[in-house]
Design a protein around this motif. Structure first.
Motif, short mmCIF file in Angstrom:
data_model
loop_
_atom_site.label_atom_id
_atom_site.label_comp_id
_atom_site.label_asym_id
_atom_site.label_seq_id
_atom_site.Cartn_x
_atom_site.Cartn_y
_atom_site.Cartn_z
N ALA A 117 0.82 -1.21 0.00
CA ALA A 117 0.00 0.00 0.00
C ALA A 117 0.86 1.27 0.00
CB ALA A 117 -0.93 0.00 1.22
N ASP A 118 1.99 1.21 0.68
CA ASP A 118 2.89 2.37 0.78
C ASP A 118 4.30 1.90 0.44
OD1 ASP A 118 4.28 4.66 1.37
OD2 ASP A 118 3.57 4.83 3.44
N PRO A 119 4.63 1.83 -0.86
CA PRO A 119 5.89 1.20 -1.25
C PRO A 119 7.14 1.87 -0.69
CG PRO A 119 4.78 2.18 -3.15
CD PRO A 119 3.85 2.29 -1.99
N VAL A 120 7.12 3.16 -0.47
CA VAL A 120 8.32 3.83 0.04
C VAL A 120 8.61 3.37 1.47
CG1 VAL A 120 9.31 6.07 0.64
CG2 VAL A 120 8.09 5.80 -1.51
N ARG A 121 7.57 3.10 2.24
CA ARG A 121 7.76 2.69 3.63
C ARG A 121 7.66 1.18 3.85
NH1 ARG A 121 5.18 7.33 3.41
NH2 ARG A 121 5.92 9.12 4.58
N GLU A 122 7.00 0.47 2.96
CA GLU A 122 6.71 -0.95 3.21
C GLU A 122 7.38 -1.92 2.26
OE1 GLU A 122 2.46 -1.20 3.09
OE2 GLU A 122 2.19 0.16 4.79
N CYS A 123 8.00 -1.48 1.21
CA CYS A 123 8.57 -2.39 0.21
C CYS A 123 9.73 -3.19 0.81
CB CYS A 123 9.07 -1.60 -1.00
SG CYS A 123 9.86 -2.63 -2.25
N THR A 124 9.62 -4.49 0.78
CA THR A 124 10.65 -5.37 1.33
C THR A 124 11.97 -5.20 0.59
OG1 THR A 124 8.93 -6.95 1.87
CG2 THR A 124 11.19 -7.77 1.89
N HIS A 125 11.89 -5.11 -0.72
CA HIS A 125 13.11 -4.93 -1.53
C HIS A 125 13.83 -3.63 -1.14
CE1 HIS A 125 15.74 -4.87 -5.03
NE2 HIS A 125 15.34 -3.62 -5.25
N LEU A 126 13.11 -2.55 -1.02
CA LEU A 126 13.72 -1.27 -0.65
C LEU A 126 14.27 -1.32 0.77
CD1 LEU A 126 14.40 1.67 -1.26
CD2 LEU A 126 12.09 2.29 -0.50
N ARG A 127 13.52 -1.92 1.69
CA ARG A 127 14.00 -2.01 3.08
C ARG A 127 15.29 -2.81 3.15
NH1 ARG A 127 10.63 -0.37 7.01
NH2 ARG A 127 11.38 -1.88 8.53
N THR A 128 15.39 -3.90 2.40
CA THR A 128 16.62 -4.71 2.38
C THR A 128 17.77 -3.89 1.82
OG1 THR A 128 15.33 -6.73 2.09
CG2 THR A 128 17.66 -6.81 1.45
N GLU A 129 17.52 -3.19 0.71
CA GLU A 129 18.56 -2.36 0.09
C GLU A 129 19.03 -1.26 1.04
OE1 GLU A 129 18.68 0.54 -3.72
OE2 GLU A 129 17.79 -1.44 -4.09
N LEU A 130 18.11 -0.61 1.72
CA LEU A 130 18.48 0.45 2.66
C LEU A 130 19.24 -0.11 3.85
CD1 LEU A 130 15.21 2.60 2.65
CD2 LEU A 130 17.36 3.04 1.44
N GLY A 131 18.88 -1.29 4.30
CA GLY A 131 19.62 -1.95 5.39
C GLY A 131 21.06 -2.21 5.00
N GLU A 132 21.27 -2.64 3.76
CA GLU A 132 22.64 -2.87 3.27
C GLU A 132 23.43 -1.57 3.21
OE1 GLU A 132 22.06 -4.83 -0.47
OE2 GLU A 132 21.34 -6.69 0.47
N VAL A 133 22.78 -0.49 2.79
CA VAL A 133 23.46 0.80 2.73
C VAL A 133 23.87 1.24 4.13
CG1 VAL A 133 23.11 3.27 2.23
CG2 VAL A 133 22.33 1.54 0.59
N VAL A 134 22.97 1.09 5.09
CA VAL A 134 23.27 1.47 6.47
C VAL A 134 24.40 0.61 7.03
CG1 VAL A 134 22.35 1.54 8.83
CG2 VAL A 134 21.00 2.44 6.92
N ASP A 135 24.33 -0.69 6.82
CA ASP A 135 25.39 -1.58 7.30
C ASP A 135 26.74 -1.20 6.72
OD1 ASP A 135 23.55 -2.98 8.79
OD2 ASP A 135 23.37 -4.65 7.35
#
Length: 149
Positions: A117-135
């Motif tokens: 419903a809210d891809p910027v906040r809920e997209c699993t692919h994006l969340r995984t990618e952002l987690g990698e960037v933070v790590d």
């Protein structure tokens, strides 16, 4: 060839730029006026062609203002890169920008088709990618592992 001259305000209006930019280019030696009458700078066709070149190179984001100066200066200092070196570096910068823009386009297209419903906040692919960037960013804060004797 015409000897007609155009005032700085006419040139600024015709080329869609502030008068201050033309003054700045003159101060840098990039675009000296053909003549001055009082405090008013006037430009001829030769200067207008040079301005068009500056706009093509710099305003379109192809090369920096310093590199534009290198490319259009008749006798660049020996410590400056050659025009060809500037062009090669600029091409590489553009290739990198194109690659980055392509990745950005892919991400936006993915978000547009993401079923959440809210891809910027809920997209699993994006969340995984952002987690990698933070790590990766935080890895710089971690001390290196101890060396073994």
């Amino acid at each position: 060839m015409t000897d007609e001259r155009y005032s700085i305000s006419q040139v600024a209006r015709c080329f869609g730029m502030p008068v201050s930019t033309l003054r700045y280019y003159d101060d840098l030696g990039l675009l000296p006026a053909a003549e001055r009458r009082g405090n008013v700078r006037y430009y001829g066709h030769e200067q207008l062609r040079r301005l068009a070149l500056i706009q093509r190179l710099h305003h379109r984001g192809l090369v920096s203002l310093a590199d534009t100066a290198t490319l259009i200066t008749e006798d660049p200092p020996a410590d400056q890169p050659s025009g060809r070196q500037v062009l090669i570096a600029s091409i590489e910068t553009i290739r990198t920008r194109i690659h980055d823009l392509h990745l950005a386009q892919q991400l936006l297209e993915h978000l547009l088709t993401c079923p959440t419903a809210d891809p910027v906040r809920e997209c699993t692919h994006l969340r995984t990618e952002l987690g990698e960037v933070v790590d990766h960013a935080l890895a710089a804060l971690r001390p290196p592992p101890p060396s073994r004797p």
